[in-house]
Design a protein around this motif. Structure first.
Motif, mmCIF file in Angstrom:
data_model
loop_
_atom_site.group_PDB
_atom_site.id
_atom_site.type_symbol
_atom_site.label_atom_id
_atom_site.label_comp_id
_atom_site.label_asym_id
_atom_site.label_seq_id
_atom_site.Cartn_x
_atom_site.Cartn_y
_atom_site.Cartn_z
ATOM 1 N N MET A 19 -19.031 -12.900 -32.247
ATOM 2 C CA MET A 19 -19.682 -11.738 -33.585
ATOM 3 C C MET A 19 -20.162 -10.926 -32.036
ATOM 4 N N LYS A 20 -20.410 -9.069 -33.334
ATOM 5 C CA LYS A 20 -21.185 -8.641 -32.776
ATOM 6 C C LYS A 20 -22.527 -8.331 -32.452
ATOM 7 N N ALA A 21 -23.532 -8.101 -31.574
ATOM 8 C CA ALA A 21 -25.016 -8.442 -31.326
ATOM 9 C C ALA A 21 -25.841 -7.289 -30.717
ATOM 10 N N VAL A 22 -26.931 -6.923 -30.979
ATOM 11 C CA VAL A 22 -27.287 -6.215 -30.239
ATOM 12 C C VAL A 22 -28.163 -6.637 -29.406
ATOM 13 N N LEU A 23 -28.655 -6.895 -28.490
ATOM 14 C CA LEU A 23 -29.294 -7.126 -27.344
ATOM 15 C C LEU A 23 -30.412 -6.856 -26.653
ATOM 16 N N PHE A 24 -31.429 -7.554 -26.173
ATOM 17 C CA PHE A 24 -32.781 -7.158 -25.027
ATOM 18 C C PHE A 24 -32.401 -7.558 -23.652
ATOM 19 N N ASP A 25 -32.430 -6.858 -23.295
ATOM 20 C CA ASP A 25 -32.286 -6.761 -21.476
ATOM 21 C C ASP A 25 -33.038 -6.763 -20.700
ATOM 22 N N ALA A 26 -34.238 -5.886 -20.047
ATOM 23 C CA ALA A 26 -35.392 -5.924 -19.983
ATOM 24 C C ALA A 26 -36.342 -4.630 -19.839
ATOM 25 N N VAL A 27 -37.161 -5.084 -19.731
ATOM 26 C CA VAL A 27 -38.107 -3.957 -20.290
ATOM 27 C C VAL A 27 -38.005 -2.476 -19.697
ATOM 28 N N GLY A 28 -37.996 -1.703 -20.385
ATOM 29 C CA GLY A 28 -37.652 0.145 -20.210
ATOM 30 C C GLY A 28 -36.067 0.376 -20.190
ATOM 31 N N LEU A 29 -35.488 -0.698 -20.332
ATOM 32 C CA LEU A 29 -33.745 -0.571 -20.368
ATOM 33 C C LEU A 29 -33.834 -0.249 -22.336
ATOM 34 N N PRO A 30 -32.600 -0.041 -22.936
ATOM 35 C CA PRO A 30 -32.328 0.068 -24.125
ATOM 36 C C PRO A 30 -31.020 -0.959 -24.277
ATOM 37 N N LEU A 31 -31.919 -0.947 -25.270
ATOM 38 C CA LEU A 31 -31.029 -2.407 -26.069
ATOM 39 C C LEU A 31 -29.341 -2.201 -25.832
ATOM 40 N N THR A 32 -28.647 -3.527 -25.521
ATOM 41 C CA THR A 32 -26.981 -3.183 -25.321
ATOM 42 C C THR A 32 -26.889 -3.790 -26.440
ATOM 43 N N VAL A 33 -25.570 -3.435 -26.646
ATOM 44 C CA VAL A 33 -24.468 -3.881 -27.956
ATOM 45 C C VAL A 33 -23.654 -4.685 -26.889
ATOM 46 N N GLY A 34 -23.385 -6.262 -27.494
ATOM 47 C CA GLY A 34 -22.342 -7.504 -26.812
ATOM 48 C C GLY A 34 -21.942 -7.664 -27.540
ATOM 49 N N GLU A 35 -21.209 -8.943 -27.256
ATOM 50 C CA GLU A 35 -20.827 -10.187 -28.690
ATOM 51 C C GLU A 35 -21.472 -11.444 -27.888
ATOM 52 N N ARG A 36 -21.727 -12.323 -28.313
ATOM 53 C CA ARG A 36 -22.453 -13.487 -28.875
ATOM 54 C C ARG A 36 -21.064 -14.981 -29.634
#
Length: 337
Positions: free
Chosen positions: A1-18
């Protein structure tokens, strides 16, 4: 499924698969129809140590969706049910949970997962939407319930003068409930006028610019000092500011999420014998009341919705919301892609 993911402080969220999660015995699998972007989500990405956010976590706690599959122990929901979700997950068995107050359960977890196509939640967190309520609007139930809880904590009485610091979604929804509960004056104050028309649309009787002249402005509009001041911003110094604004024997309600400490002079509160209370979360009865408030009426919380976006638009929109914009409540909706 498509999901929006947190990576790290200072970086934008990313769109990925889970992977699509599997529901446990007491859970349901939801196909998410809409999820609101909350100011708390912004705080979580800026201070993951305080909030426990980890890499590739999925944010989002203001959501509604359709039941796709039920765990083996679920008997009160079925596939096809349209539900709003209360994000506090308690054990389901303790005294607080049995009273419909999972926020105070010793095992309570504030769940996310709404920035995705599917998620699993405990069936006891769900409430079925009214038949005439569009499913996407069910995502408003959570912030509407938070604001109702704030007003209930305040002890507001018909005829009270109310000042609300902050014209974000919670501040505006506090105005909505204060008006419904009979406040005589409901004035929203902010450092700019972006949400002035929206404040009127949800029931505020006036709008003022926040600053050194706010006390005089409020008095000129209402004929007296505020009985209740709601601090709905969460910036350092604003609890102190609210204590100086409220009348003698008045009430200040701390609502805004101020992380990292604050500075204030308690003498202002002591000298006026102010009642200082704080409000967070809500109970399930308030959540159900919030759902009912999304129906027809002169003032409607739906006035807060300023945009519907798909997953691919979330990272840029999320970063934009860190700055003051004309946006108010943005909904992430899979079919908006």
């Amino acid at each position: 499924m498509k999901a929006v993911l947190f990576d790290a402080v200072g970086l934008p969220l990313t769109v990925g698969e889970r992977p699509i999660p599997e529901p446990a015995q007491d859970e349901v699998l939801l196909k998410i129809a809409a999820c609101g972007i909350c100011g708390s989500d912004l705080h979580m990405t800026e201070d993951p140590k305080t909030f426990g956010l980890k890499r590739h976590d999925v944010l989002g706690h203001e959501f509604a969706g359709e039941v796709v599959r039920c765990g083996s122990a679920v008997s009160d929901l079925k596939p096809g049910d349209r539900v709003a979700v209360a994000p506090m997950r308690g054990c389901g068995a303790c005294a607080f949970c049995r009273k419909g107050e999972p926020a105070w359960c010793a095992e309570m977890k504030l769940i996310g997962g709404g920035y995705a196509e599917f998620t699993t939640v405990a069936a006891r967190q769900c409430r079925i939407l009214p038949d005439d309520l569009p499913i996407e609007e069910g995502a408003l139930a959570e912030p509407v319930a938070v604001a109702l809880h704030c007003v209930m904590r305040s002890g507001l009485k018909p005829g009270d003068r109310v000042l609300i610091l902050g014209a974000g979604p919670i501040g505006l929804l506090v105005a909505f409930w204060a008006r419904r509960h009979g406040a005589r004056d409901v004035i929203v104050a902010d450092i700019n006028r972006h949400q002035e028309e929206r404040a009127s649309a949800v029931g505020a009787t006036g709008f003022a610019l926040s600053g050194p002249g706010l006390a005089e402005d409020f008095q000129a509009r209402s004929g007296g000092q505020p009985d209740i001041v709601f601090e709905c911003v969460g910036k350092r110094g604003l609890i102190d500011f609210a204590c100086r604004l409220v009348r003698t024997h008045g009430t200040v309600v701390g609502v805004g999420l101020c992380v990292g400490g604050d500075e204030w002079d308690p003498f202002a509160a002591l000298s006026k014998e102010i009642r200082l209370v704080f409000a967070v979360f809500f109970n399930m009865a308030e959540f159900e009341t919030a759902l009912g408030a999304l129906g027809p009426g002169r003032y409607r919380p739906q006035a807060l919705i300023t945009g519907r976006i798909g997953f691919d638009e979330v990272p840029e929109t999320f970063e934009g919301l860190r700055r003051r914009t004309t946006q108010c409540k943005v909904l992430i909706a899979a079919d908006a892609a």
